[in-house]
Design a protein around this motif. Structure first.
Motif: not given
Length: 482
Positions: A126-139
């Motif tokens: 996702x692009x949040x303001x001026x930040x490109x953010x990547x999120x992932x779950x590790x089980x």
């Protein structure tokens, strides 16, 4: 009231360069849009791939120390230095945040305000303001899920996009201007031979009729155009020379009878002649008037033949039958000189033509043959077909014609040496050539001085569907022309 729109003529060069420039402008705008979108897509994908790799690196580095947040912070700060690299890193174990990087040194985003994403259905970008953010779950079995959020400031990329767009926005008009000037110069250079031909054509006058358009170093199609125009000029030159020569010859031929008529009328008007002499003088003037009228009539016939060679009046004509009728009519005049006119019988020869014109042509040939055949001689007429052409030959045993005169005997008013008592203007063979050319045929001459001449007229045969049609009956009032 609406004013009519003024139309300003533009040269071919301007129109071509304008079209060329508009095409370049459209291509440039499309290219600029494609370049901007492609650059944005490429940088987004590149940064996303980089974040995915960094996210995995963070997981490999910290997954054994998740129970010690201080150790996690030490490892992340040591290996990734998020604040100085304009990165954002956050590690959550369940609902608890065990690590979050601080605000970047460039101040492009506030770390505390970065929202939490829910990547449980899969990795999330996702692009949040001026930040490109990547999120992932590790089980990890037996432990709560670990969520690693990693982001990077997009500020530099946005700045690069703006600079690229400005560069294209400035460079496109410059490039278009240079291309337009270059195109104009190239078009002017390519059309320079055409301008030269235009100037030469405007300077063309009949005072210098042999002048032609220059064709040097030009494109093949332009050279073809120049050669076509030169052929037109050659035809105009020939027509002008023909008209000029005809006017001179006609004036010369008409001046003599007019001079005679004037002299005779002046004698009668002076009253110095007796009534008998005046009657003879007037009779001579009338004779000259008749001869002058016949010459003018013949010139009119020639003008019509050469100016209107229409085929819509052509009908099937039996050339052999027409030649036989012309020979019969010529017999009376030939008999007064003791000359035999012989017609060689043959099969019908069907051609498409105007019966009156062809009759005039045959009468002119026979009149010419009888005129120059001595007493006791013979004139032979024969018709036939050969090689897809119908032909008529008129052979005499007269004085013959020297070879150097063969090309000119068909010219108007041209006479080698008139026969005794002949005062005709010399238009008979001109009539022959005009009629033959109007019918798409050809006329030739074979002659030996003091032995005789053979005139041969060839005309295209009629199509097979016309050959069975009956030939029109020749009108009995068609006679020879001088």
């Amino acid at each position: 009231m609406m004013m009519p729109r003024r139309m300003f003529p533009r040269s071919v060069t301007v129109r071509l360069v304008t079209s060329y420039s508009l095409l370049l402008l459209i291509l440039g705008v499309v290219s600029m849009g494609v370049t901007t979108v492609s650059f944005r897509y490429f940088t987004r994908q590149t940064l996303t791939q980089n974040l995915i790799i960094r996210d995995q690196d963070v997981w490999r580095l910290t997954r054994g120390t998740l129970d010690d947040p201080a150790r996690v912070a030490q490892l992340v700060e040591r290996w990734f230095a998020p604040e100085t690299q304009n990165r954002f890193i956050r590690i959550r174990v369940g609902d608890k945040v065990i690590y979050r990087s601080g605000d970047p040194d460039a101040g492009t985003f506030v770390a505390a305000k970065v929202p939490r994403l829910d990547p449980r259905t899969g990795p999330h970008v996702a692009m949040i303001g001026d930040l490109l953010l990547y999120s992932r779950v590790y089980a990890v079995p037996g432990r709560p899920d670990t969520i690693i959020d990693i982001g990077r400031s997009y500020h530099l990329v946005h700045a690069m996009e703006r600079r690229l767009f400005k560069s294209l926005l400035i460079g496109l008009p410059l490039l278009l201007g240079v291309a337009t000037l270059a195109g104009y110069w190239l078009m002017r250079r390519a059309l320079a031979p055409v301008e030269t031909m235009i100037k030469a054509a405007e300077a063309y006058t009949f005072n210098d009729p042999h002048k032609r358009l220059p064709i040097v170093h030009v494109e093949p199609r332009m050279a073809a155009l120049g050669m076509a125009l030169n052929r037109i000029l050659e035809r105009l030159d020939g027509a002008y020379s023909h008209v000029s020569r005809f006017a001179t010859d006609a004036a010369h031929e008409l001046r003599t009878p007019l001079t005679i008529i004037r002299g005779e009328l002046e004698q009668v008007a002076g009253g110095r002649l007796s009534s008998e002499e005046a009657s003879r003088t007037l009779a001579g003037a009338l004779e000259e008037m008749d001869r002058l009228g016949a010459t003018v009539d013949t010139l009119i016939v020639l003008s019509r033949l050469e100016g209107l060679p229409s085929r819509r009046l052509h009908n099937p004509v039996d050339l052999a039958r027409l030649a036989n009728q012309a020979a019969i009519r010529a017999t009376t005049a030939a008999a007064r000189k003791g000359i035999d006119v012989v017609h060689v019988p043959g099969e019908p020869v069907m051609v498409m033509g105007d019966v009156d014109q062809l009759a005039k042509m045959l009468s002119a040939l026979l009149d010419n043959a009888v005129k120059f055949t001595p007493e006791g001689g013979q004139v032979t007429v024969e018709a036939g077909s050969e090689g897809g052409m119908g032909y008529v030959t008129v052979e005499d045993c007269g004085i013959g014609i020297d070879p150097r005169h063969h090309e000119r005997v068909f010219d108007r008013f041209y006479r080698i040496r008139p026969a005794r008592g002949d005062r005709s203007p010399g238009l008979g063979l001109s009539i022959v050539r005009a009629v033959v050319m109007a019918h798409g045929g050809r006329v030739s001459l074979r002659s030996v001085p003091d032995l005789g001449s053979v005139f041969r007229v060839e005309l295209p045969l009629a199509e097979p569907k016309h050959r069975l049609d009956a030939a029109p009956v020749l009108s009995p009032d068609v006679g020879a022309v001088g």
